[in-house]
Motif scaffolding. Structure first.
Motif, PDB file in Angstrom:
ATOM      1  N   MET A 134      44.876  28.225  35.666  1.00 45.09           N
ATOM      2  CA  MET A 134      45.621  29.178  36.465  1.00 45.09           C
ATOM      3  C   MET A 134      45.114  29.273  37.627  1.00 45.09           C
ATOM      4  O   MET A 134      44.030  29.239  37.958  1.00 45.09           O
ATOM      5  CB  MET A 134      45.279  30.686  35.918  1.00 45.09           C
ATOM      6  N   ASP A 135      45.980  29.468  38.724  1.00 44.05           N
ATOM      7  CA  ASP A 135      45.486  29.835  40.005  1.00 44.05           C
ATOM      8  C   ASP A 135      44.734  30.956  40.046  1.00 44.05           C
ATOM      9  O   ASP A 135      45.138  32.191  39.629  1.00 44.05           O
ATOM     10  CB  ASP A 135      46.629  29.706  40.914  1.00 44.05           C
ATOM     11  N   ALA A 136      43.931  31.216  41.299  1.00 43.49           N
ATOM     12  CA  ALA A 136      43.265  32.548  41.468  1.00 43.49           C
ATOM     13  C   ALA A 136      44.088  33.475  42.053  1.00 43.49           C
ATOM     14  O   ALA A 136      43.917  34.620  42.255  1.00 43.49           O
ATOM     15  CB  ALA A 136      41.993  32.218  42.251  1.00 43.49           C
ATOM     16  N   ASP A 137      45.078  33.047  42.587  1.00 47.05           N
ATOM     17  CA  ASP A 137      45.950  34.083  43.453  1.00 47.05           C
ATOM     18  C   ASP A 137      46.852  34.708  42.789  1.00 47.05           C
ATOM     19  O   ASP A 137      47.799  35.673  43.366  1.00 47.05           O
ATOM     20  CB  ASP A 137      46.579  33.328  44.667  1.00 47.05           C
ATOM     21  N   LEU A 138      47.098  34.954  41.425  1.00 40.26           N
ATOM     22  CA  LEU A 138      48.004  35.793  40.667  1.00 40.26           C
ATOM     23  C   LEU A 138      49.300  35.195  40.757  1.00 40.26           C
ATOM     24  O   LEU A 138      50.260  35.985  40.431  1.00 40.26           O
ATOM     25  CB  LEU A 138      47.732  37.195  40.971  1.00 40.26           C
ATOM     26  N   GLN A 139      49.503  34.138  41.274  1.00 41.60           N
ATOM     27  CA  GLN A 139      50.864  33.675  41.631  1.00 41.60           C
ATOM     28  C   GLN A 139      51.526  33.203  40.065  1.00 41.60           C
ATOM     29  O   GLN A 139      52.622  33.409  39.696  1.00 41.60           O
ATOM     30  CB  GLN A 139      51.115  32.529  42.616  1.00 41.60           C
ATOM     31  N   ASP A 140      50.419  32.930  39.204  1.00 38.06           N
ATOM     32  CA  ASP A 140      50.802  32.712  37.865  1.00 38.06           C
ATOM     33  C   ASP A 140      50.227  33.856  37.109  1.00 38.06           C
ATOM     34  O   ASP A 140      49.303  34.223  37.104  1.00 38.06           O
ATOM     35  CB  ASP A 140      49.861  31.252  37.507  1.00 38.06           C
ATOM     36  N   VAL A 165      58.835  33.996  36.646  1.00 36.50           N
ATOM     37  CA  VAL A 165      59.157  34.317  38.028  1.00 36.50           C
ATOM     38  C   VAL A 165      57.748  34.191  38.691  1.00 36.50           C
ATOM     39  O   VAL A 165      56.818  34.887  38.528  1.00 36.50           O
ATOM     40  CB  VAL A 165      59.809  35.556  38.257  1.00 36.50           C
ATOM     41  N   ARG A 166      57.672  33.387  39.587  1.00 43.04           N
ATOM     42  CA  ARG A 166      56.363  33.107  40.367  1.00 43.04           C
ATOM     43  C   ARG A 166      56.362  34.201  41.546  1.00 43.04           C
ATOM     44  O   ARG A 166      57.129  34.177  42.436  1.00 43.04           O
ATOM     45  CB  ARG A 166      56.287  31.556  40.958  1.00 43.04           C
ATOM     46  N   GLN A 167      55.498  34.934  41.731  1.00 42.52           N
ATOM     47  CA  GLN A 167      55.382  36.019  42.576  1.00 42.52           C
ATOM     48  C   GLN A 167      54.834  35.408  43.735  1.00 42.52           C
ATOM     49  O   GLN A 167      54.298  34.155  43.983  1.00 42.52           O
ATOM     50  CB  GLN A 167      54.295  36.990  42.202  1.00 42.52           C
ATOM     51  N   LYS A 168      55.070  36.218  44.975  1.00 39.53           N
ATOM     52  CA  LYS A 168      54.216  35.827  46.191  1.00 39.53           C
ATOM     53  C   LYS A 168      52.796  36.018  46.151  1.00 39.53           C
ATOM     54  O   LYS A 168      52.511  36.871  45.096  1.00 39.53           O
ATOM     55  CB  LYS A 168      54.942  36.666  47.406  1.00 39.53           C
ATOM     56  N   ARG A 169      52.174  35.280  46.881  1.00 38.79           N
ATOM     57  CA  ARG A 169      50.801  35.503  46.812  1.00 38.79           C
ATOM     58  C   ARG A 169      50.444  37.148  47.212  1.00 38.79           C
ATOM     59  O   ARG A 169      50.866  37.642  48.319  1.00 38.79           O
ATOM     60  CB  ARG A 169      50.083  34.633  48.006  1.00 38.79           C
ATOM     61  N   VAL A 170      49.552  37.636  46.282  1.00 33.81           N
ATOM     62  CA  VAL A 170      49.213  39.104  46.700  1.00 33.81           C
ATOM     63  C   VAL A 170      48.324  39.307  47.901  1.00 33.81           C
ATOM     64  O   VAL A 170      48.598  40.292  48.960  1.00 33.81           O
ATOM     65  CB  VAL A 170      48.417  39.684  45.465  1.00 33.81           C
TER      66      VAL A 170
END
Ligand code: UDP
Ligand code: MG
Length: 310
Positions: A94-100, A197-202
């Motif tokens: 998982m990416d750390a940026d919560l996009q996943d 749905v992949r979110q934008k980077r927070v």
């Protein structure tokens, strides 16, 4: 069940606390599963490592593999896979940026329990991306799948669950040019896709610009296919055939009309076209050659500076 979350991190000081806050409650809802977090610090120059170390001191389920410098996400993922292969029944990248989104974790586990060895997230829409990013991504998947021996599932990222067998299979692939999406795909095994749905980077910024993405695409295509290398023989044949026909036509004109010198334009076009074609083919040979050079050097993929709780 032992599951490890592999999280590559490069300068994610803003995102890491948020990631930790949001994944923990999700993992708590999964009964009979013991989670471990494996953060691979990919040579961060900010406070990411310091924050991770504090977390690891308080929490034995947090492991850190810290690389000696920035080796890139593909190498960081490989370092993570190598670190968990012996311990976990499955790993989730998982990416750390919560996009996943962490909400994928229970869905992945559900499929894993149903017997799937690879479970990957597929973006159901790319509306969060810019028009340019969407179009270039589309082009990449079209181009890759037209050329490669094994087509990639379009819009599937690195976010996926891999069973122990798949982890071990991945680690037997020795290449230094690691286009992980291609490698994940190459090993095969029973796979399931989960749309999300992949979110934008927070917060924080992406580490990719278009030049890096272009090189990443080249890496993927050269690793996945040799068609581009073999194509030139056929292009050369077509051009030579055209040249023979054209020579016939020129000779015919000369004999019938005695046409002395004609066609400065056609001469220039032919010369420029052919030299352009030759340079492109040389450039493509260069792309492959440089990668062969990197492979034969046999350097390690990454170097580990320190391991904590591993
Ligand atoms: N990352 C990494 N090494 C790098 C670049 C990125 O470990 O050299 C990590 C980054 O910290 C993040 C993930 O890879 O957890 C995805 O990076 P990013 O969000 O920049 O990529 P994008 O989502 O824009 O494709
Ligand atoms: Mg991202």
């Amino acid at each position: 069940m032992e599951i490890t979350l592999i999280v590559p991190c490069y300068n994610e000081e803003v995102m890491l606390p948020l990631f930790w806050e949001q994944t923990q409650p999700v993992t708590a809802t999964c009964t009979n599963v013991h989670f471990t977090w494996l953060f691979v610090n990919d040579g961060s120059t900010d406070a990411s490592l310091a924050w991770l170390k504090t977390l690891a001191q308080q929490n034995p389920d947090v492991q850190i593999v810290s690389l000696s410098r920035n080796f890139g996400k593909e190498a960081a993922i490989t370092a993570g896979l190598a670190a968990v292969a012996q311990t976990a029944q499955a790993a989730i990248v998982m990416d750390a940026d919560l996009q996943d989104p962490p909400s994928l974790i229970p869905e992945f586990l559900q499929k894993f329990q149903e017997g799937y060895e690879v479970v990957y997230g597929v973006r159901s829409s790319r509306q969060a991306d810019s028009w340019l990013k969407r179009t270039t991504a589309q082009l990449f998947y079209k181009g890759y799948n037209a050329l490669a021996d094994r087509p990639l599932p379009a819009h599937a990222g690195d976010c996926r669950l891999l069973s122990r067998r798949v982890l071990e299979a991945l680690l037997t692939l020795p290449e230094r040019e690691r286009f992980m999406k291609g490698l994940f795909n190459w090993v095969g095994f029973k796979s399931a896709a989960i749309p999300f749905v992949r979110q934008k980077r927070v917060a924080g910024t992406t580490k990719w610009n278009y030049w890096k993405l272009w090189n990443f695409a080249l890496q993927g295509i050269t690793a996945g296919s040799t068609v581009l290398l073999r194509l030139w023989a056929y292009i050369g044949m077509c051009i030579s055939l055209g040249a023979v026909l054209f020579a016939g036509w020129v000779a015919f004109k000369k004999i019938v009309w005695g046409n002395p010198v004609s066609g400065y334009t056609s001469l220039m076009v032919a010369v420029l076209f052919c030299s352009g074609v030759q340079l492109i083919s040389l450039g493509i040979i260069g792309e492959y050659l440089s990668r062969i050079f990197m492979e034969v050097k046999q350097r390690p993929l990454y170097l580990i500076d320190e391991k904590i709780n591993c």
